[in-house]
Design a protein around this motif. Structure first.
Motif, PDB file in Angstrom:
ATOM      1  N   LYS A  87      15.313  -3.282  -5.873  1.00  0.00           N
ATOM      2  CA  LYS A  87      15.854  -2.320  -6.844  1.00  0.00           C
ATOM      3  C   LYS A  87      16.468  -3.045  -8.040  1.00  0.00           C
ATOM      4  CE  LYS A  87      16.940   1.433  -3.627  1.00  0.00           C
ATOM      5  NZ  LYS A  87      16.216   2.502  -4.284  1.00  0.00           N
ATOM      6  N   SER A  88      17.237  -4.089  -7.770  1.00  0.00           N
ATOM      7  CA  SER A  88      17.900  -4.832  -8.841  1.00  0.00           C
ATOM      8  C   SER A  88      16.906  -5.538  -9.753  1.00  0.00           C
ATOM      9  CB  SER A  88      18.860  -5.869  -8.258  1.00  0.00           C
ATOM     10  OG  SER A  88      19.918  -5.236  -7.594  1.00  0.00           O
ATOM     11  N   ALA A  89      15.754  -5.906  -9.205  1.00  0.00           N
ATOM     12  CA  ALA A  89      14.751  -6.638  -9.988  1.00  0.00           C
ATOM     13  C   ALA A  89      13.836  -5.704 -10.774  1.00  0.00           C
ATOM     14  CB  ALA A  89      13.928  -7.524  -9.060  1.00  0.00           C
ATOM     15  N   GLY A  90      14.130  -4.415 -10.782  1.00  0.00           N
ATOM     16  CA  GLY A  90      13.349  -3.501 -11.609  1.00  0.00           C
ATOM     17  C   GLY A  90      12.694  -2.351 -10.858  1.00  0.00           C
ATOM     18  N   LYS A  91      12.941  -2.225  -9.591  1.00  0.00           N
ATOM     19  CA  LYS A  91      12.406  -1.138  -8.759  1.00  0.00           C
ATOM     20  C   LYS A  91      10.885  -1.199  -8.628  1.00  0.00           C
ATOM     21  CE  LYS A  91      16.223   1.886  -9.859  1.00  0.00           C
ATOM     22  NZ  LYS A  91      16.639   3.136 -10.437  1.00  0.00           N
ATOM     23  N   ASN A  92      10.352  -0.295  -7.798  1.00  0.00           N
ATOM     24  CA  ASN A  92       8.910  -0.154  -7.564  1.00  0.00           C
ATOM     25  C   ASN A  92       8.249  -1.486  -7.189  1.00  0.00           C
ATOM     26  OD1 ASN A  92       6.583   1.391  -7.272  1.00  0.00           O
ATOM     27  ND2 ASN A  92       5.932   0.998  -9.362  1.00  0.00           N
ATOM     28  N   GLN A  93       8.849  -2.165  -6.225  1.00  0.00           N
ATOM     29  CA  GLN A  93       8.289  -3.434  -5.749  1.00  0.00           C
ATOM     30  C   GLN A  93       8.724  -3.706  -4.321  1.00  0.00           C
ATOM     31  OE1 GLN A  93      10.222  -6.973  -7.690  1.00  0.00           O
ATOM     32  NE2 GLN A  93      10.991  -5.352  -9.028  1.00  0.00           N
ATOM     33  N   VAL A  94       8.105  -4.708  -3.727  1.00  0.00           N
ATOM     34  CA  VAL A  94       8.411  -5.119  -2.364  1.00  0.00           C
ATOM     35  C   VAL A  94       9.013  -6.518  -2.416  1.00  0.00           C
ATOM     36  CG1 VAL A  94       7.458  -5.608  -0.072  1.00  0.00           C
ATOM     37  CG2 VAL A  94       6.484  -3.753  -1.452  1.00  0.00           C
ATOM     38  N   SER A 154      11.153   1.170  -3.629  1.00  0.00           N
ATOM     39  CA  SER A 154      11.591  -0.216  -3.521  1.00  0.00           C
ATOM     40  C   SER A 154      11.683  -0.511  -2.031  1.00  0.00           C
ATOM     41  CB  SER A 154      12.948  -0.408  -4.183  1.00  0.00           C
ATOM     42  OG  SER A 154      12.873  -0.097  -5.558  1.00  0.00           O
ATOM     43  N   ILE A 155      10.978  -1.531  -1.581  1.00  0.00           N
ATOM     44  CA  ILE A 155      10.879  -1.801  -0.153  1.00  0.00           C
ATOM     45  C   ILE A 155      11.337  -3.223   0.141  1.00  0.00           C
ATOM     46  CG2 ILE A 155       9.291  -1.958   1.816  1.00  0.00           C
ATOM     47  CD1 ILE A 155       7.517   0.103   0.371  1.00  0.00           C
ATOM     48  N   GLY A 156      12.162  -3.351   1.184  1.00  0.00           N
ATOM     49  CA  GLY A 156      12.610  -4.662   1.634  1.00  0.00           C
ATOM     50  C   GLY A 156      12.013  -4.964   2.991  1.00  0.00           C
ATOM     51  N   ILE A 157      11.514  -6.173   3.147  1.00  0.00           N
ATOM     52  CA  ILE A 157      10.921  -6.620   4.409  1.00  0.00           C
ATOM     53  C   ILE A 157      11.740  -7.798   4.924  1.00  0.00           C
ATOM     54  CG2 ILE A 157       8.904  -7.646   5.512  1.00  0.00           C
ATOM     55  CD1 ILE A 157       7.189  -6.469   3.329  1.00  0.00           C
ATOM     56  N   ALA A 158      12.020  -7.772   6.219  1.00  0.00           N
ATOM     57  CA  ALA A 158      12.694  -8.908   6.851  1.00  0.00           C
ATOM     58  C   ALA A 158      11.869  -9.335   8.052  1.00  0.00           C
ATOM     59  CB  ALA A 158      14.101  -8.533   7.283  1.00  0.00           C
ATOM     60  N   GLN A 159      11.602 -10.608   8.115  1.00  0.00           N
ATOM     61  CA  GLN A 159      10.829 -11.166   9.221  1.00  0.00           C
ATOM     62  C   GLN A 159      11.776 -11.619  10.327  1.00  0.00           C
ATOM     63  OE1 GLN A 159       8.970 -14.934   8.375  1.00  0.00           O
ATOM     64  NE2 GLN A 159       7.268 -14.475   9.739  1.00  0.00           N
ATOM     65  N   HIS A 160      11.377 -11.357  11.556  1.00  0.00           N
ATOM     66  CA  HIS A 160      12.168 -11.819  12.705  1.00  0.00           C
ATOM     67  C   HIS A 160      11.326 -12.786  13.524  1.00  0.00           C
ATOM     68  CE1 HIS A 160      14.851 -11.958  16.090  1.00  0.00           C
ATOM     69  NE2 HIS A 160      13.864 -11.611  16.896  1.00  0.00           N
ATOM     70  N   GLU A 178       0.834  -1.205   0.000  1.00  0.00           N
ATOM     71  CA  GLU A 178       0.000   0.000   0.000  1.00  0.00           C
ATOM     72  C   GLU A 178       0.873   1.262   0.000  1.00  0.00           C
ATOM     73  OE1 GLU A 178      -3.336   2.139   2.793  1.00  0.00           O
ATOM     74  OE2 GLU A 178      -3.292  -0.054   2.749  1.00  0.00           O
ATOM     75  N   ILE A 179       1.931   1.252   0.792  1.00  0.00           N
ATOM     76  CA  ILE A 179       2.863   2.388   0.808  1.00  0.00           C
ATOM     77  C   ILE A 179       3.503   2.559  -0.560  1.00  0.00           C
ATOM     78  CG2 ILE A 179       5.080   3.184   1.723  1.00  0.00           C
ATOM     79  CD1 ILE A 179       4.224   1.823   4.404  1.00  0.00           C
ATOM     80  N   ARG A 180       3.990   1.459  -1.141  1.00  0.00           N
ATOM     81  CA  ARG A 180       4.637   1.512  -2.455  1.00  0.00           C
ATOM     82  C   ARG A 180       3.704   2.075  -3.507  1.00  0.00           C
ATOM     83  NH1 ARG A 180       4.070  -0.323  -6.903  1.00  0.00           N
ATOM     84  NH2 ARG A 180       2.458  -1.785  -6.275  1.00  0.00           N
ATOM     85  N   LYS A 181       2.477   1.569  -3.537  1.00  0.00           N
ATOM     86  CA  LYS A 181       1.498   2.007  -4.526  1.00  0.00           C
ATOM     87  C   LYS A 181       1.119   3.479  -4.320  1.00  0.00           C
ATOM     88  CE  LYS A 181      -2.979   0.748  -6.554  1.00  0.00           C
ATOM     89  NZ  LYS A 181      -2.960   1.952  -7.302  1.00  0.00           N
ATOM     90  N   THR A 182       0.952   3.894  -3.078  1.00  0.00           N
ATOM     91  CA  THR A 182       0.603   5.286  -2.789  1.00  0.00           C
ATOM     92  C   THR A 182       1.697   6.234  -3.276  1.00  0.00           C
ATOM     93  OG1 THR A 182      -0.732   4.630  -0.886  1.00  0.00           O
ATOM     94  CG2 THR A 182       0.036   6.908  -0.931  1.00  0.00           C
ATOM     95  N   ILE A 183       2.952   5.877  -3.048  1.00  0.00           N
ATOM     96  CA  ILE A 183       4.058   6.719  -3.514  1.00  0.00           C
ATOM     97  C   ILE A 183       4.070   6.786  -5.037  1.00  0.00           C
ATOM     98  CG2 ILE A 183       6.588   6.855  -3.695  1.00  0.00           C
ATOM     99  CD1 ILE A 183       6.633   5.784  -0.769  1.00  0.00           C
ATOM    100  N   ALA A 184       3.915   5.638  -5.698  1.00  0.00           N
ATOM    101  CA  ALA A 184       3.960   5.597  -7.160  1.00  0.00           C
ATOM    102  C   ALA A 184       2.805   6.374  -7.795  1.00  0.00           C
ATOM    103  CB  ALA A 184       3.948   4.152  -7.640  1.00  0.00           C
ATOM    104  N   ASP A 185       1.650   6.376  -7.146  1.00  0.00           N
ATOM    105  CA  ASP A 185       0.461   7.012  -7.728  1.00  0.00           C
ATOM    106  C   ASP A 185       0.255   8.454  -7.295  1.00  0.00           C
ATOM    107  OD1 ASP A 185      -0.040   4.563  -8.885  1.00  0.00           O
ATOM    108  OD2 ASP A 185      -1.625   4.002  -7.483  1.00  0.00           O
ATOM    109  N   HIS A 186       1.024   8.929  -6.327  1.00  0.00           N
ATOM    110  CA  HIS A 186       0.786  10.245  -5.743  1.00  0.00           C
ATOM    111  C   HIS A 186       1.279  11.372  -6.653  1.00  0.00           C
ATOM    112  CE1 HIS A 186      -0.134  12.922  -2.449  1.00  0.00           C
ATOM    113  NE2 HIS A 186       1.026  13.526  -2.651  1.00  0.00           N
ATOM    114  N   ILE A 187       0.515  12.442  -6.714  1.00  0.00           N
ATOM    115  CA  ILE A 187       0.938  13.659  -7.408  1.00  0.00           C
ATOM    116  C   ILE A 187       1.481  14.598  -6.336  1.00  0.00           C
ATOM    117  CG2 ILE A 187       0.191  15.670  -8.709  1.00  0.00           C
ATOM    118  CD1 ILE A 187      -1.980  13.910  -9.951  1.00  0.00           C
TER     119      ILE A 187
END
Length: 102
Positions: free
Chosen positions: A83-90, A48-54, A17-26
């Motif tokens: 980022k390496s896989a094309g950016k704008n993803q989680v 580009s967002i990275g998530i790590a589970q603990h 949701e954060i990623r999509k909001t940033i990409a779509d925001h004016i």
């Protein structure tokens, strides 16, 4: 961002949701400061967002600081994979058991 007691699926939903909001925001859709034109950046800026589970390990001998550092490193590495896989993803780095990752 740290989300205690959140499943990886729920964390992924929040980050998507954060990623999509940033990409779509004016950003700055009107004139600003000394008649500068509007900045219509929808579709130009992305995240580009990275998530790590603990998963807590009750038998671990590592200090809490080392565990925190490892978690942040894994999240950072996942972000760079995004980022390496094309950016704008989680990208998710899940910890399966102590010392193992998926």
């Amino acid at each position: 961002m740290i989300m205690p007691e959140t499943t990886i699926d729920d964390g992924l939903k929040v980050c998507e949701e954060i990623r999509k909001t940033i990409a779509d925001h004016i950003f700055l859709s009107r004139e600003w400061a000394y008649h500068m034109p509007a900045l219509h950046l929808a579709g130009i800026i992305s995240a580009s967002i990275g998530i790590a589970q603990h998963l807590p390990d009750t038998v671990s001998t590592k200090s809490i600081d080392i565990e925190k550092n490892e978690l942040l490193k894994r999240a950072d590495a996942a972000m760079y994979r995004a980022k390496s896989a094309g950016k704008n993803q989680v990208v998710v780095d899940q910890e399966l058991q102590a010392g193992q990752r998926r």
